[in-house]
Scaffold this active site. Structure first.
Site, PDB file in Angstrom:
ATOM      1  CG  HIS A 103      23.005  44.604 -16.200  1.00 12.45           C
ATOM      2  ND1 HIS A 103      23.058  45.194 -15.049  1.00 12.45           N
ATOM      3  CD2 HIS A 103      24.306  44.074 -16.430  1.00 12.45           C
ATOM      4  CE1 HIS A 103      24.486  45.441 -14.904  1.00 12.45           C
ATOM      5  NE2 HIS A 103      25.030  44.665 -15.666  1.00 12.45           N
ATOM      6  CD  GLU A 104      25.222  41.617 -19.194  1.00 14.97           C
ATOM      7  OE1 GLU A 104      25.968  42.051 -19.924  1.00 14.97           O
ATOM      8  OE2 GLU A 104      25.180  41.419 -18.009  1.00 14.97           O
ATOM      9  CG  HIS A 163      26.754  46.356 -20.227  1.00 17.90           C
ATOM     10  ND1 HIS A 163      27.581  47.302 -19.386  1.00 17.90           N
ATOM     11  CD2 HIS A 163      26.313  45.388 -19.339  1.00 17.90           C
ATOM     12  CE1 HIS A 163      27.660  46.949 -18.330  1.00 17.90           C
ATOM     13  NE2 HIS A 163      26.804  45.829 -17.974  1.00 17.90           N
TER      14      HIS A 163
END
Length: 145
Positions: A64-65, A68
């Site tokens: 998820h990170e 980004h």
């Protein structure tokens, strides 16, 4: 293996792209699994997510990170609301939301001496100031055993 090495390994395996910045543990994170800092490019991760949920869930948080991270440096939409972010997250099988903690959040238990109504609170309350909402009886703190 350090956290930065682990995140680099996940980045290469799942995204096919290298990680050029560092990853850190941040035990002050309470409600989130991790954070990406666009200003300097580093990533923070919550160590309790690994302890409570295991490596499989933690790897999905790292993905998820990294969504980004990679979208930001490609100049594409890296916010949760952006279609690019949602598509990439689904493609790499990352987590959209962090699982809830199994630990109870209530720390203080009170009961009414008159009607027996039970109250659970995160913060301590002043027993001289507050009374039962049902019968206006006096409250007492229950022993936690």
């Amino acid at each position: 293996m350090t956290l930065t090495n682990y995140v680099q390994e996940v980045s290469l395996a799942d995204f096919g792209k290298p990680l050029h910045h560092k990853a850190y543990w941040n035990k002050r994170l309470k409600t989130t699994g991790g954070r990406f800092f666009p200003k300097d490019g580093h990533l923070d991760f919550n160590p309790r997510m690994l302890e409570e949920h295991g490596e499989l869930i933690f790897r999905k948080i790292v993905r998820h990170e990294l969504c980004h991270y990679h979208l930001y440096f490609e100049g594409r939409g890296y916010h949760h609301k952006d279609r690019d972010f949602k598509d990439l997250l689904a493609q790499v099988n990352g987590l959209r939301y962090v699982p809830t903690s199994s630990k109870s959040k209530t720390n203080h238990h009170y009961s009414c001496q008159t009607c027996g109504q039970v109250y659970q609170r995160k913060r301590r309350i002043n027993l001289a100031k507050y009374v039962c909402g049902n019968c206006h009886g006096k409250l007492m703190e229950k022993n936690q055993s």
